[in-house]
Enzyme design. Structure first.
Site, PDB file in Angstrom:
ATOM      1  NE  ARG A 183      -3.288  -0.184   3.048  1.00 37.89           N
ATOM      2  CZ  ARG A 183      -3.742  -0.144   4.296  1.00 37.89           C
ATOM      3  NH1 ARG A 183      -3.673  -1.236   5.067  1.00 37.89           N
ATOM      4  NH2 ARG A 183      -4.283   0.953   4.776  1.00 37.89           N
ATOM      5  CB  CYS A 241      -1.228   3.621  10.196  1.00 41.82           C
ATOM      6  SG  CYS A 241      -2.564   4.198  11.251  1.00 41.82           S
TER       7      CYS A 241
END
Length: 315
Positions: free
Chosen positions: A192, A272
């Protein structure tokens, strides 16, 4: 009052928590949270099995509203204080937080308590699975409401929270050439971060903030296998030793940046997907004695939701 007084450790073992269990000054909270695409339901699991006397802390409910509709943002002082009162928590309570992954969402809850100056707070290393693996008792069913506590609204340490504008301004600085730049570490999986894997939230681009570094939160964790009562096996996580955390930090930052962070010369910010697992990186850094560590509350969901945000991909 906890046997630890004002010097409560960040992390406690199951045996240490079990020793505290009968202390009337200890409050135990289940802060389990699951990813948006998970079929698991934390509140339902709490009713099925929990540590005796625990209360369920819903981090999405104990949060401030956000213009983008983001979940589990840091609450304002009044919201935090009201939640503590409903849990029967006072400023002198030792709050012990756990989750059902092992170590996943509990560090985010600990970050919240510590940011409001409630330093009598710890997480249970290994969470509920480790608690059971050590033969400690659990209960199920509806829990009786605790006696309401008194908790005056505390002051939030705003120096540990980063907002969008701060992150954009910092991303325009090159840490290698500008000592004023904060190091940004990204706790998401590397796919990601690089932009090769999709985000779990539909319509959100993957990639990363310019100059940020990849440090998946699992780098700071150990995984353990446990045999369930039905004969199947499962896994849970615990926070690594200080040596293991240092090793993971060194692999992501390199020796120069690691030295600057550990010496306090340069501050560091954890990010995150939505501000949850960044708490694992925050906790790992705190166990190494790093004081200058912050958390990007919106994290990638807030950053990538804004169309003008610069996004890098390294496909």
């Amino acid at each position: 009052m906890s046997i630890y007084g004002d010097n409560c450790p960040l992390v406690l073992s199951p045996r240490q928590v079990d020793d505290l269990h009968s202390d009337t000054g200890v409050a135990i909270l289940d802060a389990s949270w699951f990813m948006p695409n998970s079929p698991r339901r934390p509140r339902e699991e709490f009713l099925q099995k929990r540590i005796h006397g625990a209360r369920f802390l819903d981090l999405d409910e104990v949060a401030s509203p956000h213009d983008l509709g983001l979940k589990h943002m840091m609450p304002d002082p009044e919201t935090f204080a009201k939640a503590c009162e409903n849990f029967g928590i006072s400023p002198s309570s030792h709050v012990v937080i756990y989750d059902t992954h092992g170590v996943f969402s509990s560090p985010r809850a600990l970050f919240m308590f510590r940011s409001f100056g409630h330093h009598r707070s710890s997480i249970l290393n290994g969470g509920l699975p480790a608690w059971e693996a050590h033969g400690c008792p659990v209960e199920s069913g509806e829990s009786l409401p605790p006696a309401k506590g008194v908790y005056p609204p505390p002051k939030l340490d705003e120096t540990v929270i980063r907002g969008y504008e701060q992150m954009v301004a910092n991303s325009n600085l090159d840490p290698a050439g500008e000592p004023s730049a904060e190091i940004v570490i990204d706790a998401r999986p590397q796919g990601r971060y690089h932009g090769s894997d999709p985000e779990p939230r539909p319509g959100l681009s993957s990639g990363h903030i310019p100059h940020s570094l990849s440090l998946p939160f699992t780098t700071f964790l150990d995984t353990h296998t446990v045999e369930r009562s039905d004969g199947s096996t499962g896994t849970y996580t615990t926070l690594r030793t200080a040596a293991g955390i240092h090793e993971g930090l060194l692999s992501a930052l390199g020796p120069e940046y690691t030295k600057e962070v550990l010496s306090g010369k340069r501050s560091i910010v954890a990010s995150c997907g939505s501000g949850m697992t960044a708490g694992v990186l925050w906790l790992g850094l705190k166990t190494l004695g790093v004081d200058n560590v912050g958390l990007y509350d919106e994290s990638w969901t807030g950053y990538a939701s804004r169309k003008d945000s610069p996004i890098l991909k390294t496909l």
